[in-house]
Design an enzyme around this catalytic site. Structure first.
Site, PDB file in Angstrom:
ATOM      1  N   CYS A 162      -9.209   3.834  32.795  1.00 52.65           N
ATOM      2  CA  CYS A 162     -10.027   2.562  32.838  1.00 52.65           C
ATOM      3  C   CYS A 162      -9.067   1.424  33.608  1.00 52.65           C
ATOM      4  CB  CYS A 162     -10.359   2.120  31.628  1.00 52.65           C
ATOM      5  SG  CYS A 162     -11.380   3.284  30.895  1.00 52.65           S
ATOM      6  N   HIS A 294     -10.219  -6.778  28.782  1.00 51.73           N
ATOM      7  CA  HIS A 294     -10.844  -5.508  29.042  1.00 51.73           C
ATOM      8  C   HIS A 294     -12.023  -5.535  28.021  1.00 51.73           C
ATOM      9  CE1 HIS A 294     -10.506  -1.297  30.116  1.00 51.73           C
ATOM     10  NE2 HIS A 294     -10.698  -0.989  28.867  1.00 51.73           N
ATOM     11  N   GLU A 305      -7.353  -6.045  21.283  1.00 48.20           N
ATOM     12  CA  GLU A 305      -7.250  -6.832  22.244  1.00 48.20           C
ATOM     13  C   GLU A 305      -7.055  -8.258  21.969  1.00 48.20           C
ATOM     14  OE1 GLU A 305      -8.278  -7.665  26.959  1.00 48.20           O
ATOM     15  OE2 GLU A 305      -9.833  -6.613  25.799  1.00 48.20           O
ATOM     16  N   LYS A 326     -17.658  -7.389  31.661  1.00 54.19           N
ATOM     17  CA  LYS A 326     -18.255  -5.875  31.270  1.00 54.19           C
ATOM     18  C   LYS A 326     -19.752  -6.170  30.745  1.00 54.19           C
ATOM     19  CE  LYS A 326     -14.296  -3.110  31.171  1.00 54.19           C
ATOM     20  NZ  LYS A 326     -13.186  -4.120  31.401  1.00 54.19           N
ATOM     21  N   HIS A 331     -19.104  -1.125  32.319  1.00 52.86           N
ATOM     22  CA  HIS A 331     -17.796  -0.690  32.423  1.00 52.86           C
ATOM     23  C   HIS A 331     -17.660   0.342  33.488  1.00 52.86           C
ATOM     24  CE1 HIS A 331     -13.840   0.563  31.814  1.00 52.86           C
ATOM     25  NE2 HIS A 331     -13.671   0.677  30.502  1.00 52.86           N
ATOM     26  N   PHE A 390      -7.981   4.731  28.470  1.00 53.51           N
ATOM     27  CA  PHE A 390      -7.477   5.761  27.576  1.00 53.51           C
ATOM     28  C   PHE A 390      -6.438   6.390  28.098  1.00 53.51           C
ATOM     29  CE2 PHE A 390     -12.197   7.225  26.451  1.00 53.51           C
ATOM     30  CZ  PHE A 390     -12.320   6.283  25.546  1.00 53.51           C
TER      31      PHE A 390
END
Length: 402
Positions: A162, A294, A305, A326, A331, A390
């Protein structure tokens, strides 16, 4: 060290087929997430996504091109054409020889994989098209952009889940800042919205069945999207000499690795990337007005975050605006940072902050100004774009009003 500016932007995503359409949708807080439409969708537990609708590849590409272009490549070329046209840059001679392409994608030609697995395993065919490999490879989009626009300099693809787009744009920024390239085409794309692509994500059990609600206490997971975002990063003096319109300046970046867990995010890793971007940009925390988060809508990401932002910014965190687009476009995995950079450009150039839509309940672990549900007008000099992937791979970019 040269100054680096953005002179062109292009996109296609669930909110729109252009930058202007996407920014208009962001200003209106419009949701591009809806029911998925593709073969065997009824077999999936997750049946929503930020799907690009009304995109007819047959009208854009000829038959030979269609045999070579996976959907993620089609999106990339569409966005690149818009970005380069806006920039007005023409790649020939020495400029062509030194300028290149750095793009991000996590999965590459997922639709091509899916179609050909079906052909072999389900339909029992023993042959596939001879161009399957060049169609599905992760670097296909970068290579076709290079060929289409005569870019002969440093060109490659970054695949860091990502964070792919942010890593790619950071590399392009560094190439221009160092003087190695006068201009770079950069960004990212993704198209995983097919049966196999969604089925794989279902297995992680991090997906929402109804909506993406970043930072809201009742959030229940992420929603996949698809599309591309592409930009022209250019040496400031080169851009000024040719009279180009400058959208904003790229002033810094940082990258970090959590070195901790393959899927669980780390507050320390995220904070190092945020703080590092500020240091590289030479800006004080108090100068930052907006962060494009994010913000996936998962319980783990959002609180981690917010904690990282609070650690880096201290008391100023309460005066920051932080939103996750998002919630509107989904996403985009490897392409997400590229599309989300548009929200940062909109903030510093137009003074409009894209909202976090779907926000319903305050979460004490996400107690920041998340610009809930409605866009806001505000003067922003510096904006950050966060991407935390990830594998614990993080990349943060800093943009500045010019």
């Amino acid at each position: 060290m040269r100054r680096v500016v953005i002179t062109g932007a292009g996109t296609i995503n669930a909110l729109g087929h252009s930058v202007s359409a996407t920014m208009e949708a962001m200003r209106e807080g419009r949701c591009g997430i809806g029911a998925l439409e593709f073969r065997d969708v009824e077999r999936l537990s997750i049946q929503i996504g930020g799907q690009v609708r009304g995109f007819e590849a047959e009208g854009r590409f000829n038959r030979q091109q269609m045999s070579l272009y996976d959907r993620f490549t089609q999106f990339t070329l569409t966005a690149a054409k818009e970005a380069i046209a806006q920039s007005g840059i023409e790649f020939h001679g020495d400029l062509s020889a030194k300028s290149g392409v750095v793009l991000g994608t996590a999965g590459g030609g997922v639709s091509t994989w899916d179609d050909n697995y079906r052909s072999v395993y389900e339909d029992g065919k023993n042959r596939v098209h001879p161009f399957v490999v060049p169609k599905l490879m992760n670097n296909a989009a970068a290579s076709h952009v290079s060929m289409e626009f005569n870019l002969k300099g440093p060109s490659f693809t970054v695949s860091t889940a990502c964070a792919s787009s942010n890593h790619a744009m950071a590399q392009a920024f560094q190439l221009v800042r160092s003087g190695m390239a006068p201009a770079m085409v950069t960004g990212g794309s993704e198209s995983m919205l097919c049966f196999g692509g969604v089925k794989a994500w279902e297995g992680l059990r991090v997906m929402s069945r109804d909506a993406c609600r970043p930072f809201s206490a009742n959030r229940n997971g992420m929603v996949q999207g698809e599309g591309a975002g592409v930009f022209v990063f250019e040496d400031y003096e080169h851009a000024r000499a040719r009279g180009a319109e400058i959208l904003c300046e790229v002033v810094g970046y940082a990258m970090s690795s959590d070195a901790a867990d393959i899927v669980m995010p780390s507050k320390q890793g995220a904070a190092r990337a945020i703080a590092g971007a500020l240091q590289d940009a030479g800006v004080a925390p108090e100068s930052v007005g907006y962060i494009n988060a994010h913000g996936t809508g998962t319980a783990a990401n959002d609180k981690t975050e917010c904690a990282a932002v609070a650690d880096v910014f201290g008391p100023h965190a309460d005066r920051l605006m932080i939103s996750s687009t998002k919630s509107m476009h989904g996403h985009l995995i490897g392409g997400t940072g590229a599309v989300e950079l548009l929200a940062c450009i909109m903030a510093v150039r137009d003074g409009v902050i894209a909202p976090t839509i779907g926000y319903e309940e305050p979460d004490p672990e996400c107690a920041l100004d998340v610009v809930p549900n409605e866009a806001r007008e505000a003067k922003v000099d510096v904006a950050l774009s966060n991407a935390f992937a990830f594998g614990g791979l993080n990349a943060v970019l800093a943009l500045k009003k010019i």
